[in-house]
Design a protein around this motif. Structure first.
Motif, PDB file in Angstrom:
ATOM      1  N   GLY A   1      41.082  63.131  29.429  1.00  0.00           N
ATOM      2  CA  GLY A   1      40.237  62.914  28.253  1.00  0.00           C
ATOM      3  C   GLY A   1      38.847  63.500  28.425  1.00  0.00           C
ATOM      4  N   LEU A   2      38.305  63.393  29.643  1.00  0.00           N
ATOM      5  CA  LEU A   2      36.975  63.948  29.905  1.00  0.00           C
ATOM      6  C   LEU A   2      36.975  65.471  29.787  1.00  0.00           C
ATOM      7  CD1 LEU A   2      34.077  63.335  30.746  1.00  0.00           C
ATOM      8  CD2 LEU A   2      34.801  63.491  33.131  1.00  0.00           C
ATOM      9  N   CYS A   3      37.998  66.117  30.335  1.00  0.00           N
ATOM     10  CA  CYS A   3      38.092  67.584  30.222  1.00  0.00           C
ATOM     11  C   CYS A   3      38.256  68.007  28.773  1.00  0.00           C
ATOM     12  CB  CYS A   3      39.277  68.090  31.052  1.00  0.00           C
ATOM     13  SG  CYS A   3      39.036  67.968  32.839  1.00  0.00           S
ATOM     14  N   GLY A   4      39.068  67.266  28.020  1.00  0.00           N
ATOM     15  CA  GLY A   4      39.236  67.588  26.607  1.00  0.00           C
ATOM     16  C   GLY A   4      37.957  67.434  25.823  1.00  0.00           C
ATOM     17  N   LEU A   5      37.182  66.385  26.122  1.00  0.00           N
ATOM     18  CA  LEU A   5      35.915  66.167  25.427  1.00  0.00           C
ATOM     19  C   LEU A   5      34.917  67.273  25.733  1.00  0.00           C
ATOM     20  CD1 LEU A   5      34.065  64.367  23.709  1.00  0.00           C
ATOM     21  CD2 LEU A   5      33.481  63.108  25.798  1.00  0.00           C
TER      22      LEU A   5
ATOM     23  N   ALA B   1      32.056  72.112  23.946  1.00  0.00           N
ATOM     24  CA  ALA B   1      31.676  73.504  24.229  1.00  0.00           C
ATOM     25  C   ALA B   1      32.141  74.433  23.121  1.00  0.00           C
ATOM     26  CB  ALA B   1      32.262  73.928  25.575  1.00  0.00           C
ATOM     27  N   LEU B   2      33.342  74.224  22.611  1.00  0.00           N
ATOM     28  CA  LEU B   2      33.863  75.075  21.536  1.00  0.00           C
ATOM     29  C   LEU B   2      33.094  74.869  20.239  1.00  0.00           C
ATOM     30  CD1 LEU B   2      37.678  74.692  22.266  1.00  0.00           C
ATOM     31  CD2 LEU B   2      36.297  76.757  22.570  1.00  0.00           C
ATOM     32  N   ILE B   3      32.711  73.617  19.961  1.00  0.00           N
ATOM     33  CA  ILE B   3      31.903  73.352  18.767  1.00  0.00           C
ATOM     34  C   ILE B   3      30.545  74.054  18.869  1.00  0.00           C
ATOM     35  CG2 ILE B   3      30.677  71.539  17.504  1.00  0.00           C
ATOM     36  CD1 ILE B   3      33.014  69.679  18.118  1.00  0.00           C
ATOM     37  N   PHE B   4      29.955  74.034  20.078  1.00  0.00           N
ATOM     38  CA  PHE B   4      28.675  74.721  20.285  1.00  0.00           C
ATOM     39  C   PHE B   4      28.831  76.228  20.055  1.00  0.00           C
ATOM     40  CE2 PHE B   4      25.926  77.066  23.251  1.00  0.00           C
ATOM     41  CZ  PHE B   4      24.683  76.700  22.755  1.00  0.00           C
ATOM     42  N   LEU B   5      29.897  76.818  20.582  1.00  0.00           N
ATOM     43  CA  LEU B   5      30.120  78.250  20.397  1.00  0.00           C
ATOM     44  C   LEU B   5      30.352  78.590  18.928  1.00  0.00           C
ATOM     45  CD1 LEU B   5      32.431  79.084  23.451  1.00  0.00           C
ATOM     46  CD2 LEU B   5      30.034  79.736  23.124  1.00  0.00           C
ATOM     47  N   ARG B   6      31.061  77.708  18.242  1.00  0.00           N
ATOM     48  CA  ARG B   6      31.342  77.976  16.823  1.00  0.00           C
ATOM     49  C   ARG B   6      30.077  77.916  15.985  1.00  0.00           C
ATOM     50  NH1 ARG B   6      36.331  75.223  13.459  1.00  0.00           N
ATOM     51  NH2 ARG B   6      35.975  76.297  11.485  1.00  0.00           N
ATOM     52  N   ARG B   7      29.221  76.944  16.272  1.00  0.00           N
ATOM     53  CA  ARG B   7      27.968  76.840  15.504  1.00  0.00           C
ATOM     54  C   ARG B   7      26.971  77.931  15.871  1.00  0.00           C
ATOM     55  NH1 ARG B   7      26.485  70.350  15.086  1.00  0.00           N
ATOM     56  NH2 ARG B   7      28.294  69.773  13.805  1.00  0.00           N
TER      57      ARG B   7
ATOM     58  N   LEU C   1      42.927  75.163  22.774  1.00  0.00           N
ATOM     59  CA  LEU C   1      42.111  75.206  23.990  1.00  0.00           C
ATOM     60  C   LEU C   1      41.752  73.799  24.472  1.00  0.00           C
ATOM     61  CD1 LEU C   1      39.716  78.209  23.227  1.00  0.00           C
ATOM     62  CD2 LEU C   1      41.680  78.145  24.793  1.00  0.00           C
ATOM     63  N   THR C   2      41.519  72.880  23.554  1.00  0.00           N
ATOM     64  CA  THR C   2      41.233  71.500  23.942  1.00  0.00           C
ATOM     65  C   THR C   2      42.448  70.864  24.615  1.00  0.00           C
ATOM     66  OG1 THR C   2      39.651  71.264  22.108  1.00  0.00           O
ATOM     67  CG2 THR C   2      40.505  69.245  23.100  1.00  0.00           C
ATOM     68  N   LEU C   3      43.636  71.103  24.052  1.00  0.00           N
ATOM     69  CA  LEU C   3      44.856  70.572  24.664  1.00  0.00           C
ATOM     70  C   LEU C   3      45.093  71.195  26.045  1.00  0.00           C
ATOM     71  CD1 LEU C   3      47.248  70.494  21.559  1.00  0.00           C
ATOM     72  CD2 LEU C   3      46.111  68.563  22.667  1.00  0.00           C
ATOM     73  N   ALA C   4      44.785  72.492  26.153  1.00  0.00           N
ATOM     74  CA  ALA C   4      44.933  73.143  27.456  1.00  0.00           C
ATOM     75  C   ALA C   4      43.986  72.535  28.486  1.00  0.00           C
ATOM     76  CB  ALA C   4      44.681  74.639  27.314  1.00  0.00           C
ATOM     77  N   ALA C   5      42.753  72.230  28.056  1.00  0.00           N
ATOM     78  CA  ALA C   5      41.793  71.600  28.966  1.00  0.00           C
ATOM     79  C   ALA C   5      42.265  70.208  29.382  1.00  0.00           C
ATOM     80  CB  ALA C   5      40.419  71.524  28.308  1.00  0.00           C
ATOM     81  N   MET C   6      42.899  69.485  28.454  1.00  0.00           N
ATOM     82  CA  MET C   6      43.407  68.152  28.790  1.00  0.00           C
ATOM     83  C   MET C   6      44.573  68.231  29.771  1.00  0.00           C
ATOM     84  SD  MET C   6      43.252  66.276  25.040  1.00  0.00           S
ATOM     85  CE  MET C   6      43.828  64.714  25.725  1.00  0.00           C
TER      86      MET C   6
END
Length: 374
Positions: free
Chosen positions: A174-178, A183-189, A204-209
């Motif tokens: 869960g920590l890796c997914g968060l 990070a992806l939200i920051f890159l998108r904005r 990518l979030t699922l892969a990180a989890m």
């Protein structure tokens, strides 16, 4: 500055109206209390602190009759009501979105199927949907006859799902997914050459989890349901009453949400579509960046009303024996005889929840309006 006196007058008028309504309610309660006392019936809310006499079938926590209070019983019912409402709102929104987009499809078969489903479901009273759904759930095979599919066991005693076994790996996952999601939200904005879309962010979030489990070299442990005699051990269970009610109310509410979503999308001016076609923008970009942001502002107020309706319709679960706040309130009423007080507590709960949810949706609508003005 010239508008300030008008605002003060409007606020004063509203305060006066609320004060008059409050005084009228106090007067009604005073008369009712006096009439009950004249007949030898005690009034007041002291019964909330008394031990409950009846056990609860669907309590979300450990509840012991004779020890725990009536107030705790009503709180258990309130949590069940909120649980039902949250489940139906999420599931109905997803299904309603699918039906609404299906109504706009160019495929005649898909469009006709969605139209037939919507008209068939929404023109039948919700109570009939609930009764029919409960009858279908009770007609499912018994636990010994049911065959698990992917670890899921569907029986007439409820729905049994695999559940993760508590261990440190899930916390790391869960920590890796968060971290990946933020990070992806920051890159998108931030924008730039690479801006991940919603599907890419999800993958990518699922892969990180999954990364901690790859490092540990094993798959996560799951507790799967298994029939053992007259019991079903393992996994997490959903009672047949809860499953039937959520299915019925989700299907019923989704049809109204589908029409709201369809109408909101069609309300976007035709010129917006033509402008995007002139710019040769991809269809996915048009829908995500131009059409849907405008449609959600139109749909949100009507969807908020439907969501509040879901909260109030959750009281119909008492019909099939699921103990939410109305069902438990009826039990407390029969045990104590405090009809007026119990009904006042139930009504107050629904008023507070509905007003709170309405305020939350108004806040979201205001934020969307600010973004539109900017």
């Amino acid at each position: 500055m010239a508008k300030a006196p008008g605002r003060w007058r409007s606020a004063a008028a509203q305060a006066l109206v609320f004060a008059l309504v409050g005084l009228a309610l106090l007067w009604v309660f005073a008369i009712t209390g006096a009439e009950l006392r004249s007949r030898g019936i005690e009034t007041g809310f002291a019964f909330l602190g008394e031990p409950a006499r009846t056990a609860l079938a669907n309590a979300p926590f450990a509840f012991t009759p004779g020890e725990d209070s009536n107030a705790l019983a009503l709180w258990a019912g309130a949590l069940n009501t909120l649980k039902i409402s949250a489940m139906v709102i999420v599931l109905a929104s997803i299904l309603g979105l699918g039906l609404g987009l299906g109504r706009l499809s160019r495929n005649r078969l898909l469009r006709g199927s969605c139209l037939f489903t919507i008209e068939l479901v929404r023109n039948v009273p919700v109570l009939i949907h609930i009764s029919l759904s409960y009858a279908l759930v009770l007609s499912l095979p018994a636990p010994r006859e049911a065959q698990p599919v992917l670890g899921v066991l569907v029986t007439n005693r409820g729905l049994y799902l695999p559940s993760p076994v508590a261990e440190a790996g899930w916390l790391l996952s869960g920590l890796c997914g968060l971290i990946a999601c933020l990070a992806l939200i920051f890159l998108r904005r931030r924008g730039g050459r690479w801006s991940p879309g919603s599907a890419v962010m999800t993958l990518l979030t699922l892969a990180a989890m999954a990364l901690p489990w790859l490092v540990l070299g094993r798959i996560p442990d799951l507790s799967t349901p298994a029939v053992a005699g007259f019991r079903i051990n393992g996994g997490v269970s959903i009672s047949p009453e809860l499953a039937a009610f959520v299915i019925a109310l989700t299907l019923y509410t989704s049809t109204f949400l589908a029409e709201i979503i369809r109408g909101a999308i069609q309300s976007v001016p035709r010129g917006q579509w033509e402008a995007t076609m002139a710019l040769a923008l991809p269809g996915a970009t048009v829908r995500r960046s131009v059409i849907y942001p405008q449609a959600i502002r139109v749909a949100l107020p009507a969807m908020a009303n439907e969501y509040i309706g879901v909260i109030k319709n959750s009281s119909l679960a008492v019909v099939i024996g699921y103990q939410e706040i109305v069902g438990i309130g009826n039990t407390v009423l029969f045990d104590t005889g405090q009809a007026v007080e119990v009904m006042a507590v139930i009504a107050g709960f629904f008023i507070l929840v509905s007003l709170g949810f309405s305020g939350l949706m108004n806040l979201v609508n205001t934020r969307l309006s600010w973004g539109d003005r900017r």
